[in-house]
Design an enzyme around this catalytic site. Structure first.
Site, PDB file in Angstrom:
ATOM      1  N   GLY A 206       0.818  -1.090  -0.033  1.00 49.28           N
ATOM      2  CA  GLY A 206       0.042  -0.216  -0.129  1.00 49.28           C
ATOM      3  C   GLY A 206       0.877   1.283  -0.083  1.00 49.28           C
ATOM      4  O   GLY A 206       0.256   2.305   0.159  1.00 49.28           O
ATOM      5  N   GLU A 242       5.203  -6.339   1.928  1.00 48.89           N
ATOM      6  CA  GLU A 242       4.800  -6.896   0.656  1.00 48.89           C
ATOM      7  C   GLU A 242       4.136  -5.748  -0.199  1.00 48.89           C
ATOM      8  O   GLU A 242       2.730  -5.833  -0.740  1.00 48.89           O
ATOM      9  CB  GLU A 242       3.757  -8.041   1.009  1.00 48.89           C
ATOM     10  CG  GLU A 242       2.532  -7.761   1.801  1.00 48.89           C
ATOM     11  CD  GLU A 242       1.667  -8.788   2.096  1.00 48.89           C
ATOM     12  OE1 GLU A 242       1.945  -9.991   1.980  1.00 48.89           O
ATOM     13  OE2 GLU A 242       0.465  -8.491   2.320  1.00 48.89           O
ATOM     14  N   GLY A 244       3.357  -4.041  -3.893  1.00 48.21           N
ATOM     15  CA  GLY A 244       3.179  -4.306  -5.247  1.00 48.21           C
ATOM     16  C   GLY A 244       3.355  -2.994  -6.058  1.00 48.21           C
ATOM     17  O   GLY A 244       4.199  -2.798  -6.923  1.00 48.21           O
ATOM     18  N   ARG A 245       2.440  -1.992  -6.021  1.00 47.93           N
ATOM     19  CA  ARG A 245       2.280  -1.022  -7.094  1.00 47.93           C
ATOM     20  C   ARG A 245       3.691  -0.187  -6.809  1.00 47.93           C
ATOM     21  O   ARG A 245       4.054   0.213  -8.067  1.00 47.93           O
ATOM     22  CB  ARG A 245       1.174  -0.127  -6.649  1.00 47.93           C
ATOM     23  CG  ARG A 245       0.841   1.069  -7.644  1.00 47.93           C
ATOM     24  CD  ARG A 245      -0.349   2.019  -7.129  1.00 47.93           C
ATOM     25  NE  ARG A 245      -1.439   1.300  -6.567  1.00 47.93           N
ATOM     26  CZ  ARG A 245      -2.570   1.024  -7.670  1.00 47.93           C
ATOM     27  NH1 ARG A 245      -2.455   1.503  -8.803  1.00 47.93           N
ATOM     28  NH2 ARG A 245      -3.771   0.381  -7.073  1.00 47.93           N
ATOM     29  N   CYS A 316     -16.958   1.470 -26.626  1.00 49.03           N
ATOM     30  CA  CYS A 316     -18.266   2.289 -26.968  1.00 49.03           C
ATOM     31  C   CYS A 316     -18.783   2.451 -25.468  1.00 49.03           C
ATOM     32  O   CYS A 316     -20.013   2.020 -25.163  1.00 49.03           O
ATOM     33  CB  CYS A 316     -19.262   1.404 -27.776  1.00 49.03           C
ATOM     34  SG  CYS A 316     -18.465   0.706 -29.190  1.00 49.03           S
ATOM     35  N   TYR A 345      -1.192  -2.872 -11.785  1.00 48.09           N
ATOM     36  CA  TYR A 345      -2.482  -2.715 -12.085  1.00 48.09           C
ATOM     37  C   TYR A 345      -2.996  -2.126 -13.418  1.00 48.09           C
ATOM     38  O   TYR A 345      -3.723  -1.449 -13.247  1.00 48.09           O
ATOM     39  CB  TYR A 345      -3.004  -2.307 -10.825  1.00 48.09           C
ATOM     40  CG  TYR A 345      -2.856  -2.892  -9.562  1.00 48.09           C
ATOM     41  CD1 TYR A 345      -3.244  -3.996  -8.962  1.00 48.09           C
ATOM     42  CD2 TYR A 345      -1.716  -2.220  -8.790  1.00 48.09           C
ATOM     43  CE1 TYR A 345      -2.879  -4.389  -7.776  1.00 48.09           C
ATOM     44  CE2 TYR A 345      -1.452  -2.535  -7.273  1.00 48.09           C
ATOM     45  CZ  TYR A 345      -1.937  -4.065  -6.983  1.00 48.09           C
ATOM     46  OH  TYR A 345      -1.506  -4.442  -5.700  1.00 48.09           O
TER      47      TYR A 345
HETATM   48  C1  LIG Z   1      -2.853  -5.942  -2.950  1.00 48.82           C
HETATM   49  C2  LIG Z   1      -2.262  -6.420  -1.654  1.00 48.82           C
HETATM   50  C3  LIG Z   1      -0.806  -5.924  -1.636  1.00 48.82           C
HETATM   51  C4  LIG Z   1       0.042  -4.942  -2.412  1.00 48.82           C
HETATM   52  O1  LIG Z   1      -0.582  -3.785  -2.367  1.00 48.82           O
HETATM   53  P1  LIG Z   1      -0.123  -2.567  -3.139  1.00 48.82           P
HETATM   54  O2  LIG Z   1      -0.792  -1.494  -2.907  1.00 48.82           O
HETATM   55  O3  LIG Z   1      -0.022  -2.968  -4.636  1.00 48.82           O
HETATM   56  O4  LIG Z   1       1.404  -2.159  -2.573  1.00 48.82           O
HETATM   57  C5  LIG Z   1      -0.397  -6.534  -0.327  1.00 48.82           C
HETATM   58  N1  LIG Z   1      -0.887  -7.214   0.501  1.00 48.82           N
HETATM   59  C6  LIG Z   1      -2.181  -7.485   0.225  1.00 48.82           C
HETATM   60  C7  LIG Z   1      -2.809  -8.411   1.083  1.00 48.82           C
HETATM   61  C8  LIG Z   1      -2.900  -7.221  -0.888  1.00 48.82           C
HETATM   62  O5  LIG Z   1      -3.889  -7.416  -0.896  1.00 48.82           O
END
Ligand SMILES: *Cc1c(COP(=O)(O)O)cnc(C)c1O
Length: 386
Positions: A206, A242, A244-245, A316, A345
């Site tokens: 996050g 953990e 991601g983005r 459309c 994403y």
């Molecule tokens: C989606 C998610 C992440 C990654 O979140 P980001 O906003 O992409 O960093 C980590 N842990 C869990 C449980 C998630 O659902």
């Protein structure tokens, strides 16, 4: 006309992820949340840099097995795990399963016991966290994700046979800046050790990505320093994150070509090949995707007057808006637009079969160089990368 192209800059990704790893104190484990972008090249690039991968479906487990054969995924998470999902995670030897509810924990215990194994789990807790500086409370409200604190304490004090509760997982919000993320991490570790006797804490992802300011970056150095202080205060705890983005967003771009420009009741629309069925991020998050314009060599078709534009795709639906800009300058048919920050994403959350348009092409390299090549020599772009 060439199909739209996703360009992943894997060298830039390796440098960015390496800088994140270097900013964190060594004991903090850096997992990558595969759901942000499961592209094989992205995963292969990250594999030697991160401490592990967090998978959230059997498809992601299969992808990891293909990309990193022999490497055990670090975590299996996600809402609504079926018995087949849990059995697959056990069979893959996933190091930690993140459990979302007491009922899921009982099912996992039964499956583990039947297989003669012990499952090492973190309980996902929906913890109310007070962030005084931001006058904000996160978590602690009704949610499909995680357990209420009291349920987690109950699960940890009387785990089913076959279950080894190692600690707590909390992923409470997204879009956190470094001071806020550090406040959340400290609060989660405090609760997990005091109330649950946790020896491991995964404080989730996050970390903020600001699509309105492509040059801005999450302050990994400041966050790493703050996590170091948490480790000093709780020396027995294994700490994990953990994201991601914030790892992959900057390493991808979506390139496409202008098909039409038109004025509608005084406003300019730029219509590109492709659209939000390839790049859903701006529709999903509600932002204008940042882009650069690369003038088509020799173009003599219609152009905008340089005023504000709305950039739309080929679907459309009026929701197919990729971006808008007041400062992009004149844009003409044939120009190449390079949408930045499309590495997370993006393609993988897109409703790709809507209208059955062709999928994009994927290649690796420096997106701006590819955009310039395309605007000057379109034949150079359409090669598919194996
Ligand atoms: C989606 C998610 C992440 C990654 O979140 P980001 O906003 O992409 O960093 C980590 N842990 C869990 C449980 C998630 O659902």
């Amino acid at each position: 006309m060439t199909r739209p192209v996703y360009v992943y800059d894997l060298d830039a990704l390796a440098a960015h992820a390496g800088a994140i790893r270097a900013a964190l104190p060594r004991p903090v484990e850096l997992l990558y949340a595969v759901k942000a972008n499961p592209d094989p090249g992205v995963l292969r690039t990250l594999a030697p840099i991160v401490d592990g991968f967090e998978a959230a479906s059997r498809g992601e487990l299969r992808r990891l097995a293909e990309v990193s054969p022999g490497r055990v995924p670090a975590a299996y998470a996600g809402a609504g795990k079926t018995d087949a999902d849990l059995a697959a995670a056990l069979a893959a030897g996933v190091r930690r399963i993140h459990v979302e509810s007491p009922a899921e924990l009982r099912r996992l215990g039964a499956l583990a016991a039947a297989a003669g194994r012990s499952a090492q789990v973190l309980l996902r807790v929906n913890l109310p966290v007070d962030a005084p500086g931001a006058s904000l409370v996160m978590g602690g409200g009704p949610s499909p994700f995680g357990m209420d604190p009291a349920d987690a304490v109950e699960c940890a004090s009387r785990p089913p046979a076959g279950i080894d509760v190692r600690g707590v997982h909390a992923h409470l919000a997204s879009g956190l800046d470094a001071p806020l993320a550090a406040t959340v991490a400290a609060a989660v570790v405090r609760w997990a050790t005091a109330e649950l006797g946790a020896v491991e804490v995964d404080v989730g992802g996050g970390m903020a990505v600001d699509y309105a300011d492509p040059a801005a970056r999450f302050d990994w150095v400041g966050y790493g320093r703050a996590l170091g202080e948490v480790l000093d205060a709780y020396p027995g705890v294994r700490l994990r994150i953990e994201p991601g983005r914030s790892v992959t967003a900057y390493c991808g771009a979506y390139l496409t070509e202008v098909v039409d420009v038109k004025r509608s009741y005084g406003e300019w629309f730029v219509v590109v090949a492709g659209g939000t069925h390839h790049l859903r991020t701006p529709a999903a998050k509600g932002h204008p995707q940042p882009f650069t314009v690369h003038r088509r060599r020799g173009a003599d078709g219609a152009r905008t007057d340089g005023g504000p534009v709305t950039v739309v795709g080929q679907l459309c639906t009026p929701k197919d808006v990729l971006s808008s800009s007041a400062t992009a300058g004149p844009i003409g048919v044939g120009d190449v637009l390079a949408f930045a920050m499309a590495g997370a994403y993006a393609w993988n959350i897109s409703h790709r079969d809507f209208l059955l348009h062709e999928p994009p092409i994927f290649r690796t390299g420096d997106p701006l160089r590819v955009a310039v090549e395309w605007a000057t020599r379109p034949d150079l772009v359409g090669r598919e990368v194996p």
